[in-house]
Design an enzyme around this catalytic site. Structure first.
Site, PDB file in Angstrom:
ATOM      1  N   CYS A  35      44.074  33.989  41.909  1.00 58.92           N
ATOM      2  CA  CYS A  35      45.452  33.947  41.028  1.00 58.92           C
ATOM      3  C   CYS A  35      46.631  34.089  41.992  1.00 58.92           C
ATOM      4  CB  CYS A  35      45.322  35.036  40.124  1.00 58.92           C
ATOM      5  SG  CYS A  35      45.380  36.972  40.884  1.00 58.92           S
ATOM      6  N   CYS A 104      41.725  42.146  37.727  1.00 61.18           N
ATOM      7  CA  CYS A 104      43.127  42.760  38.122  1.00 61.18           C
ATOM      8  C   CYS A 104      42.734  44.236  38.491  1.00 61.18           C
ATOM      9  CB  CYS A 104      43.859  42.598  36.818  1.00 61.18           C
ATOM     10  SG  CYS A 104      43.965  40.954  36.317  1.00 61.18           S
TER      11      CYS A 104
HETATM   12 FE1  FES Z   1      45.952  37.992  39.193  1.00 61.25          FE
HETATM   13 FE2  FES Z   1      45.737  39.890  37.281  1.00 61.25          FE
HETATM   14  S1  FES Z   1      45.530  37.547  37.150  1.00 61.25           S
HETATM   15  S2  FES Z   1      45.594  40.199  39.282  1.00 61.25           S
END
Ligand code: FES
Length: 144
Positions: A35, A104
């Site tokens: 991400c 996360c």
């Molecule tokens: Fe990357 Fe939450 S989507 S840490």
């Protein structure tokens, strides 16, 4: 049922311990390759106890909430006990996270570990590298 618990929303909207710590004794930065989110954790240590912790997160709301909670959970703990902080404990303290946001919380666990490792390295404190081998690596398990 709401997707996020009241505690998650609270820590997301009013994160505790945000900011840079100029006189930190340990600093760790980790990122989630998938991400692209980044978390930086600072710890202040006195007599083996974490007296203060701060963080900066360039990331999603769950990353902010979990790093906020992680700083609250490690303050007042012995350095070695902070290393035992699991992402599961952070998630539990927040009354849960949706399954697709669990990674996360892994970032928060890793950021704490990275800060502790940096503290050990700076102070020439010997440690078993295995302590970190399952926490700090190239992010296979958090890139889900
Ligand atoms: Fe990357 Fe939450 S989507 S840490």
């Amino acid at each position: 049922m709401a997707l996020y618990s009241d505690k998650v929303m609270d820590h997301f909207q009013h994160p505790r311990n945000v900011g840079k710590m100029d006189d930190a004794d340990g600093v760790g930065e980790v990122g989630n390759a998938k991400c692209g989110d980044i978390m930086k954790m600072y710890i202040k240590v006195k007599d083996g106890i974490i007296t203060d912790a701060k963080f900066n997160t360039f990331g999603c709301g769950s990353a902010i909430a979990t790093s906020s909670m992680a700083t609250e959970l490690i303050k007042g703990k012995k350095v070695e006990d902070a290393l035992e902080l699991s992402n599961k404990a952070v998630v539990e303290a927040l009354d849960g996270l949706p399954a697709h946001k669990i990674h996360c919380s892994v970032l928060a666990e890793e950021a704490v570990a990275a800060a502790v490792k940096n503290y050990y390295d700076r102070n020439g404190i010997a440690y078993d590298p295995k302590l970190f081998s399952n926490k700090l690596h190239d992010c296979e398990h958090c890139a889900e």
